[in-house]
Design a protein around this motif. Structure first.
Motif, short mmCIF file in Angstrom:
data_model
loop_
_atom_site.label_atom_id
_atom_site.label_comp_id
_atom_site.label_asym_id
_atom_site.label_seq_id
_atom_site.Cartn_x
_atom_site.Cartn_y
_atom_site.Cartn_z
N ASN A 202 -14.80 -1.18 -7.63
CA ASN A 202 -13.91 -1.53 -8.73
C ASN A 202 -14.64 -1.96 -9.99
O ASN A 202 -14.03 -2.07 -11.06
CB ASN A 202 -12.94 -2.63 -8.30
CG ASN A 202 -11.87 -2.12 -7.36
OD1 ASN A 202 -11.66 -0.92 -7.23
ND2 ASN A 202 -11.18 -3.03 -6.69
N SER A 203 -15.94 -2.23 -9.88
CA SER A 203 -16.72 -2.55 -11.07
C SER A 203 -16.85 -1.33 -11.98
O SER A 203 -17.09 -1.46 -13.18
CB SER A 203 -18.12 -3.05 -10.68
OG SER A 203 -18.05 -4.28 -10.00
N VAL A 204 -16.70 -0.15 -11.39
CA VAL A 204 -16.83 1.10 -12.14
C VAL A 204 -15.46 1.69 -12.47
O VAL A 204 -15.21 2.12 -13.60
CB VAL A 204 -17.65 2.13 -11.33
CG1 VAL A 204 -17.68 3.49 -12.03
CG2 VAL A 204 -19.06 1.61 -11.12
N ARG A 205 -14.58 1.70 -11.46
CA ARG A 205 -13.26 2.29 -11.65
C ARG A 205 -12.26 1.56 -10.75
O ARG A 205 -12.27 1.75 -9.54
CB ARG A 205 -13.27 3.78 -11.29
CG ARG A 205 -11.96 4.49 -11.59
CD ARG A 205 -12.03 5.96 -11.26
NE ARG A 205 -12.28 6.18 -9.83
CZ ARG A 205 -12.43 7.38 -9.28
NH1 ARG A 205 -12.41 8.46 -10.04
NH2 ARG A 205 -12.63 7.51 -7.97
N PRO A 206 -11.43 0.72 -11.34
CA PRO A 206 -10.45 -0.03 -10.53
C PRO A 206 -9.59 0.91 -9.70
O PRO A 206 -9.14 1.96 -10.15
CB PRO A 206 -9.62 -0.76 -11.58
CG PRO A 206 -10.55 -0.91 -12.75
CD PRO A 206 -11.35 0.36 -12.77
N SER A 207 -9.37 0.51 -8.45
CA SER A 207 -8.56 1.31 -7.53
C SER A 207 -7.85 0.39 -6.58
O SER A 207 -8.34 -0.69 -6.24
CB SER A 207 -9.47 2.28 -6.75
OG SER A 207 -8.76 2.89 -5.69
N LYS A 208 -6.68 0.81 -6.12
CA LYS A 208 -5.93 0.02 -5.14
C LYS A 208 -6.47 0.21 -3.73
O LYS A 208 -6.19 -0.55 -2.83
CB LYS A 208 -4.45 0.40 -5.18
CG LYS A 208 -3.75 0.01 -6.49
CD LYS A 208 -2.28 0.36 -6.45
CE LYS A 208 -1.60 -0.04 -7.75
NZ LYS A 208 -0.14 0.31 -7.74
N LEU A 209 -7.27 1.27 -3.53
CA LEU A 209 -7.84 1.54 -2.22
C LEU A 209 -8.98 0.58 -1.94
O LEU A 209 -9.79 0.30 -2.82
CB LEU A 209 -8.35 2.98 -2.14
CG LEU A 209 -7.31 4.08 -2.12
CD1 LEU A 209 -8.01 5.44 -2.19
CD2 LEU A 209 -6.45 4.01 -0.86
N LYS A 210 -9.08 0.09 -0.71
CA LYS A 210 -10.17 -0.78 -0.31
C LYS A 210 -11.27 -0.03 0.41
O LYS A 210 -12.32 -0.59 0.70
CB LYS A 210 -9.64 -1.88 0.62
CG LYS A 210 -8.64 -2.82 -0.04
CD LYS A 210 -9.26 -3.68 -1.12
CE LYS A 210 -8.26 -4.68 -1.67
NZ LYS A 210 -8.85 -5.51 -2.74
N VAL A 211 -11.04 1.23 0.72
CA VAL A 211 -12.05 2.03 1.41
C VAL A 211 -13.22 2.24 0.48
O VAL A 211 -13.07 2.73 -0.64
CB VAL A 211 -11.49 3.39 1.86
CG1 VAL A 211 -12.58 4.21 2.53
CG2 VAL A 211 -10.33 3.19 2.82
N GLN A 212 -14.44 1.86 0.94
CA GLN A 212 -15.63 1.98 0.10
C GLN A 212 -16.70 2.76 0.86
O GLN A 212 -16.76 2.75 2.05
CB GLN A 212 -16.15 0.59 -0.26
CG GLN A 212 -15.12 -0.29 -0.95
CD GLN A 212 -14.68 0.21 -2.31
OE1 GLN A 212 -15.38 1.02 -2.93
NE2 GLN A 212 -13.54 -0.27 -2.79
N GLY B 66 -12.13 -2.50 11.51
CA GLY B 66 -11.07 -3.40 11.91
C GLY B 66 -10.23 -3.85 10.73
O GLY B 66 -9.02 -4.04 10.84
N VAL B 67 -10.89 -4.01 9.59
CA VAL B 67 -10.20 -4.35 8.34
C VAL B 67 -9.43 -3.15 7.81
O VAL B 67 -8.23 -3.22 7.54
CB VAL B 67 -11.20 -4.85 7.29
CG1 VAL B 67 -10.53 -5.01 5.93
CG2 VAL B 67 -11.83 -6.17 7.72
N MET B 68 -10.12 -2.03 7.68
CA MET B 68 -9.50 -0.86 7.07
C MET B 68 -8.38 -0.28 7.94
O MET B 68 -7.41 0.27 7.42
CB MET B 68 -10.56 0.22 6.81
CG MET B 68 -11.59 -0.19 5.78
SD MET B 68 -10.82 -0.71 4.22
CE MET B 68 -12.10 -1.78 3.58
N SER C 152 -4.17 2.51 3.01
CA SER C 152 -2.90 3.19 2.71
C SER C 152 -2.78 4.53 3.42
O SER C 152 -1.78 5.24 3.25
CB SER C 152 -2.74 3.39 1.20
OG SER C 152 -3.82 4.16 0.68
N ALA C 153 -3.77 4.89 4.21
CA ALA C 153 -3.76 6.05 5.10
C ALA C 153 -3.51 7.39 4.41
O ALA C 153 -2.64 8.16 4.82
CB ALA C 153 -2.72 5.86 6.20
N PRO C 154 -4.30 7.74 3.38
CA PRO C 154 -4.16 9.09 2.80
C PRO C 154 -4.48 10.18 3.82
O PRO C 154 -3.98 11.30 3.70
CB PRO C 154 -5.17 9.07 1.64
CG PRO C 154 -6.13 7.97 1.97
CD PRO C 154 -5.32 6.94 2.68
#
Length: 236
Positions: free
Chosen positions: A226-236, A42-44, A49-51
């Motif tokens: 993001n603790s390992v590699r900052p990214s703008k994507l929220k998909v985890q 529901g969040v995602m 950003s829908a790649p």
């Protein structure tokens, strides 16, 4: 053979299968397909950003399929039901995991670890759950009730939370390593001083980890998101 949309999805969700299920009217089955790889659909479905849509073959004809909107629709139908979907949990493993951070990465990790039978406690320095998901988006883009409802599902699955607790200041990583079988650092972007406070080795962009296992310089301590590699994507 994997469809381009499936391959482009950071979470590797089986997009074609979801669309086929929806075409057949099997909304519940589509939800199961989604939640095999996306803990917070529901969040995602609202903020991704829908790649996957950029890889959609339909885009070459008239326009890509509205994959995120379909995901959002399925999630909203589920959350509006009397009993939102909860996956089955395997028998208790006897293992306990401490997750540092209750944002997208930490919540997603708990969702899948709980299914595997492990107990999970999420520890966060904030007063509220959700991390930057709660701060980075307007109410119009991501209603708080949607975020809260999906977090409630993870809590109902068995997650425990310790808020207003900063690991590295209020609670040491050494203590967590003693009290838990494993620790996952999922605290978002960390500055070099914060990494040092956790007694972890730093990498180029964050915490240094083994590429295959995501284990840090400390045995039993892992890091992700993001603790390992900052990214703008929220998909985890």
């Amino acid at each position: 053979c994997i469809a381009p949309c499936h391959n482009a999805c950071p979470a590797q969700m089986d997009v074609p299968r979801m669309i086929r299920q929806l075409d057949e009217g099997a909304v519940e089955a589509a939800l199961v397909t989604i939640k095999e790889h996306i803990a917070l659909p529901g969040v995602m479905g609202r903020i991704c950003s829908a790649p996957c849509e950029k890889g959609c073959r339909r885009g070459a004809y008239d326009g890509p399929a509205a994959i995120c909107m379909l995901e959002r629709y399925v999630a909203d139908v589920d959350l509006a039901s009397d009993e939102p979907f909860l996956p089955a949990r395997k028998p208790p493993s006897g293992k306990q995991v401490a997750i540092v951070g209750a944002g997208a990465t930490g919540l997603s990790a708990a969702y899948y670890l709980l299914q595997a039978g492990h107990e999970c406690t999420l520890i966060d320095k904030r007063e509220t759950l959700g991390g930057t998901l709660r701060d980075d988006f307007s109410e119009a883009v991501l209603p708080k009730k949607v975020l809260d409802a999906e977090i409630a599902c993870i809590e109902k699955l068995g997650a425990r939370f310790e808020m207003n607790t900063c690991v590295g200041i209020d609670l040491s990583l050494t203590t967590l390593r003693q009290d838990y079988d494993a620790v996952l650092v999922a605290a978002g972007v960390l500055e070099s001083g914060e990494i040092e406070a956790l007694a972890l080795a730093g990498g180029r962009n964050g915490v240094a980890v083994d590429r295959q296992t995501l284990q840090t310089s400390l045995d039993g301590v892992f890091a992700a998101g993001n603790s390992v590699r900052p990214s703008k994507l929220k998909v985890q």
